[in-house]
Write an enzyme that holds these catalytic residues in place. Sequence first.
Site, PDB file in Angstrom:
ATOM      1  N   LYS A 185     -22.925 -28.185   3.817  1.00 25.37           N
ATOM      2  CA  LYS A 185     -24.237 -27.992   3.208  1.00 25.37           C
ATOM      3  C   LYS A 185     -23.993 -27.703   1.740  1.00 25.37           C
ATOM      4  CE  LYS A 185     -28.282 -24.976   2.989  1.00 25.37           C
ATOM      5  NZ  LYS A 185     -28.939 -23.743   3.474  1.00 25.37           N
ATOM      6  N   TYR A 204     -20.731 -24.180   4.007  1.00 21.35           N
ATOM      7  CA  TYR A 204     -21.948 -23.932   3.222  1.00 21.35           C
ATOM      8  C   TYR A 204     -21.537 -23.432   1.846  1.00 21.35           C
ATOM      9  CZ  TYR A 204     -26.547 -21.758   2.140  1.00 21.35           C
ATOM     10  OH  TYR A 204     -27.732 -21.371   1.569  1.00 21.35           O
ATOM     11  N   ILE A 228     -31.146 -29.378   4.690  1.00 23.26           N
ATOM     12  CA  ILE A 228     -31.404 -28.068   5.270  1.00 23.26           C
ATOM     13  C   ILE A 228     -32.396 -27.392   4.340  1.00 23.26           C
ATOM     14  CG2 ILE A 228     -30.401 -25.872   5.966  1.00 23.26           C
ATOM     15  CD1 ILE A 228     -27.835 -27.371   6.654  1.00 23.26           C
ATOM     16  N   THR A 254     -32.468 -17.974   4.358  1.00 20.25           N
ATOM     17  CA  THR A 254     -33.910 -17.929   4.535  1.00 20.25           C
ATOM     18  C   THR A 254     -34.303 -17.028   5.695  1.00 20.25           C
ATOM     19  OG1 THR A 254     -33.923 -20.210   3.731  1.00 20.25           O
ATOM     20  CG2 THR A 254     -35.972 -19.387   4.666  1.00 20.25           C
TER      21      THR A 254
END
Length: 320
Positions: free
Chosen positions: A167, A139, A209, A51
């Site tokens: 994540k 992640y 998240i 992001t």
Amino acid sequence: MGTKYSAICGSLVALVTPMTSDGAIEWDIFRKLIDWHIEQGTDGLVIMGSTGETATISTDDHIELIRVSVEHAAGRIPIIGGTGANSTSEAIELTRAAQKVGVAACLSVVPYYNKPTQAGIYQHFRAVVEAGDGPVILYDVPSRTITSMTVETILALSEVDGVVGLKDATGDIGRANELLHRLPPSFSIYSGDDATAAALILMGAKGNISVTANILPTRMHELCTAALAGDLATVRSLSRWMAAINQALFIESNPIPVKWAMARMGLIPEGMRLPLTPLSAQYVDTVTSAMGDAGIRLHSPGPGFDLIDPPPARRSPASQ
């Protein structure tokens, strides 16, 4: 390494990087966003994730964004530094730099583009963790990396000292349930998918998240808090209320929709770096409508939104 990690819980915002129309980083606005999230109840900030447009940020600015966030937050909120790369040596460099400036943890993505084997993924993460001196959260986001970690690879990595969490941005609740069953209780799972985050937290994940929390930080904090507490009535109400915006913010590649929305809330200028481009005209009505459904009202003419009161979080059993 002997790393001790106090798990960060709740709503962890995957923060955008504010930019001018020519792609220059707006450092003052970046600091203001950190203050705003602290005021709104956000539980942690992830800097330089997808992001944040990490793919188009130089190494120097990448490290500086993490450093500035730690310095400006000044202990008021945990900072997680995104330090992943598809080059193991680069991931090590970024991880060491983030740990040096004092992040609470690093977030390291499965190497993208070069499509490593499961053995390669394991060796990559082991090398990153052992070269540093602090907790690392794995992640897994196969929609961006193509290659995904298997359950067995995640279980093997959970035994590496310094690997403290995952994540999971797969949206696969079944896989997450298996992981929660098989992983040690000390290992933290975080959702990376706003649409399924509450369900995952109710099953045992530590938090979310979030992309959506860039525009609805208080409500995402409330949703995560309710899920962590097992407050099903509040979870149902807030999840339904936020359903449309969770979908709309991924109608084009993240962070295109969320930066468009934030610009019209007056939070950031409307700027990003190529190859990302502004929200396509065909999707403007969809995102605008979803923002209205989530309690963000458009003012006309021109940009400018304000938050309106949401429906009551708790509803009577008859309305469930």
